[in-house]
Design an enzyme around this catalytic site. Sequence first.
Site, PDB file in Angstrom:
ATOM      1  N   HIS A 111       0.838  -1.204   0.000  1.00  0.00           N
ATOM      2  CA  HIS A 111       0.000   0.000   0.000  1.00  0.00           C
ATOM      3  C   HIS A 111       0.871   1.252   0.000  1.00  0.00           C
ATOM      4  CE1 HIS A 111       0.295   1.245   4.343  1.00  0.00           C
ATOM      5  NE2 HIS A 111       0.611  -0.017   4.500  1.00  0.00           N
ATOM      6  N   ASP A 164       6.579   2.028   7.251  1.00  0.00           N
ATOM      7  CA  ASP A 164       5.224   1.619   6.885  1.00  0.00           C
ATOM      8  C   ASP A 164       4.495   2.782   6.222  1.00  0.00           C
ATOM      9  OD1 ASP A 164       2.697   0.509   6.720  1.00  0.00           O
ATOM     10  OD2 ASP A 164       2.315   0.558   8.880  1.00  0.00           O
ATOM     11  N   GLU A 198      -5.067   1.167   2.721  1.00  0.00           N
ATOM     12  CA  GLU A 198      -4.809  -0.022   3.544  1.00  0.00           C
ATOM     13  C   GLU A 198      -4.915   0.292   5.023  1.00  0.00           C
ATOM     14  OE1 GLU A 198      -2.197  -2.826   5.890  1.00  0.00           O
ATOM     15  OE2 GLU A 198      -2.143  -0.661   5.676  1.00  0.00           O
ATOM     16  N   GLU A 199      -4.382   1.445   5.415  1.00  0.00           N
ATOM     17  CA  GLU A 199      -4.322   1.768   6.839  1.00  0.00           C
ATOM     18  C   GLU A 199      -5.707   1.885   7.467  1.00  0.00           C
ATOM     19  OE1 GLU A 199      -1.818   1.457   8.458  1.00  0.00           O
ATOM     20  OE2 GLU A 199      -0.013   2.145   7.470  1.00  0.00           O
TER      21      GLU A 199
END
Length: 786
Positions: free
Chosen positions: A363, A374, A411-412
């Site tokens: 992502h 991340d 995504e998060e």
Amino acid sequence: MTYETKRHEVHRRKPGRFWYYSAITGFVLTFLLLCYLDEAKPILDPVEHILNLLEQNYAEQWSKKYTAETHLAGTNYGLVEWTRDKFEEYGWKTTIDTYDVYMSHPESNSLNLLDSDGQVVYSASLKEDEISEDPSTRGNDTVPTFLSYAANGNVTAQYVYANYGRMEDFALLKKLGVDVNDKIVIVRYGKIFRGLNVKFAQDEGAVGVLIYSDPGDDLGLTPANGYKQYPHGPARQDSSIQRGSVQFLGGVGAAPGDPTTPGYASKGDVPRVDPHASIGKIPVLPISYREVTPILEKLNDKGPMGPRDWMGELVGFNYNIGPSDGNLLNMYSNQTFNITPIWNVYAEIEGKRKDEVIIIGNHRDAWIKGGAGDPNSGSAALIEVARALGDLKKAGYQFKRTIILQSFDGEEYGLLGSTEFGEYQAQDLKRKVIAYFNMDAAVEGRHLRLGASPILNRLLRKVASWVPYPDGRGLSLYDHFLEESGDRISNLGSGSDYTVFLEHLGIPSADIGFRPGRGDGIYHYHSNYDSFWWMSNFGDKGFVFHNAAAKYLSLLALELSRKKLLDFSVEDYTCALVSYFSQIEAKIPHEWLQLPISHHTARKLRKSKDKNDRFVLDASQSVFGSYQFRKESLDHRSKHHKHQVQHKHRHTPTLGKILDKTRHSLQELSSRAALFDDETTLLQEQYDKRKQLHVFDRIWLLIKIANRNLVLKYFERNFLYHRGLHKRPWFKHIVFASGRYTGYAGQTWPGIGEAVEDGDIKRTVKWLDIAKHAAKRAHFALDYYG
């Protein structure tokens, strides 16, 4: 029409049928001959080409680009276009795919500690410190601290400490006589997904949740033990705050993806439902351990103490549970909730076999401006993969199978981009995709960690032995993995984009990345301090692990693409099934084993089998599948008739007998799989020496290989169940799922395990029977093409 006329009509049609079947036969033979003629020898060594090319490492450059701007989900379309342009620059065909999803964005928040008169005695800033050395933490363009999907609200209440906020933690509070109804619950991060903290607290009647990171979970890397805080040392910055989503994810009644479109894609004018099956109704805030300490200190000597494992390492807090007596918390959270576009970016190199696809995904969205670990370590590595494989194509290499790179958005928030894509393209993905490789946070530390469907384990180990581990000792990635992890490849749960591929669609998946371990500093997960400066100085100096990740993923895709036979290990998969089953079997109460199973229950199970066979066929749409279903249906009908005849003479089955039959079916499958893998290896060896064979033997070999690849390609799909898990219908896989009470952590044979946990004997029987039938169906496929 007379008989003579009918006979004349029949004879008149015969030439048509003859030419029809001749055309089909000619097409098949032509296709096989073209397959035979198309096996040209590569003009270069593709493995050596990739390793040599990636000696030039541009990952640092790509990381700097991705971390220079905020890119919360559904924002920064310029970065979407830049990602697409980089893929195109390296020779890939690209697509930008848009979905309209339900999301929240931060507006304002506050947290105040009040005395008994309602006067403010302490206000938390809910902000992280600016650090002069780290440019990403400075200025007005950072993302505020918040937890997405937390409900708006302004509540004032007493508060209690509830450890990690797990189901068992709330159960202990009840046992200790602590009532959380109408109170704010303070929990520490860890053990379970944060969204389930909210679900469990809400279910117990709490009116708000406050979540902090406790230094007791930092494995001793704390100032109390002499370690300096970031940016001067490896310890956690005490103002660090973990942002994130509080969607319920894999919880009971919930599903990943857009909470207003569960099970179908948020594309176009689609119906939307109330999202609160998957998101909470109470406000939630994240806070640093520095700012939560004055609040928790007020609980000292109030209420009972929890057990030893409830103790963290906050200085000044005794870890009393409360409730607070004489102090209240005022919590305010305000977010905007809208239907917002998100953008996935796809890049494709088309292989000779368009219906065999390998996907590498990551992502692009981040909670903060930086996100160096991340997700942007994965984003940087993905660009390097595009460069390596694109250059290989440019050099004249022809890929046997299609390779697709995917940069997901959202995504998060709850795996939005990947889930909506998976739901929208479900049939095409189930029919074509061989495997999905996930990077996400490719580099958070220096220790390789692998999680996968076991059918990929052999491939993961083999390719890891080709890539140097970047510490100067001359080890391979596999040598390091063996040394640090004991060769353990874990099973998958949830929390990243592989979830929809494996647990909803039944596509073999792997999650790959370097994680923090011995000798690494604290990784500031979802904090402003997950920055380019942190990565450059603490996480990955020289970006050498980014480079190793790019090499590994490139070679995994290459190796799975270039072999004539799919490089899967059915034996590894089935051995894992038996091992997982043994663990579940040990949890079944002994007194259940002699319980009788009614004939009515048995009839219901038989009907369910037929429906699920059709679903599995639909998931693969394969030639072998349709034949398999017809044969199994015939076998079933004959056996059913025999059972009806002998109905009066047979004994009532027991749970123990069903358990034995399921175990036996899995063991038989495992034994057959070992032979199947040996046969597959032999076929590959014969193919490698095909020039020594007569032309018709070569064609027959190609037919056998094509059939075997069908079995391998769709083998994982045998373990899907059309109705999904109990109260979690989105999760279709019967072997792998996220834990319903953990979220992140994986659970194996979840249907059986959850039924046993709930004390539900009928449901246990049902899921044992589903497992047994899946094993038989998979066994049939191996036998038919073995």
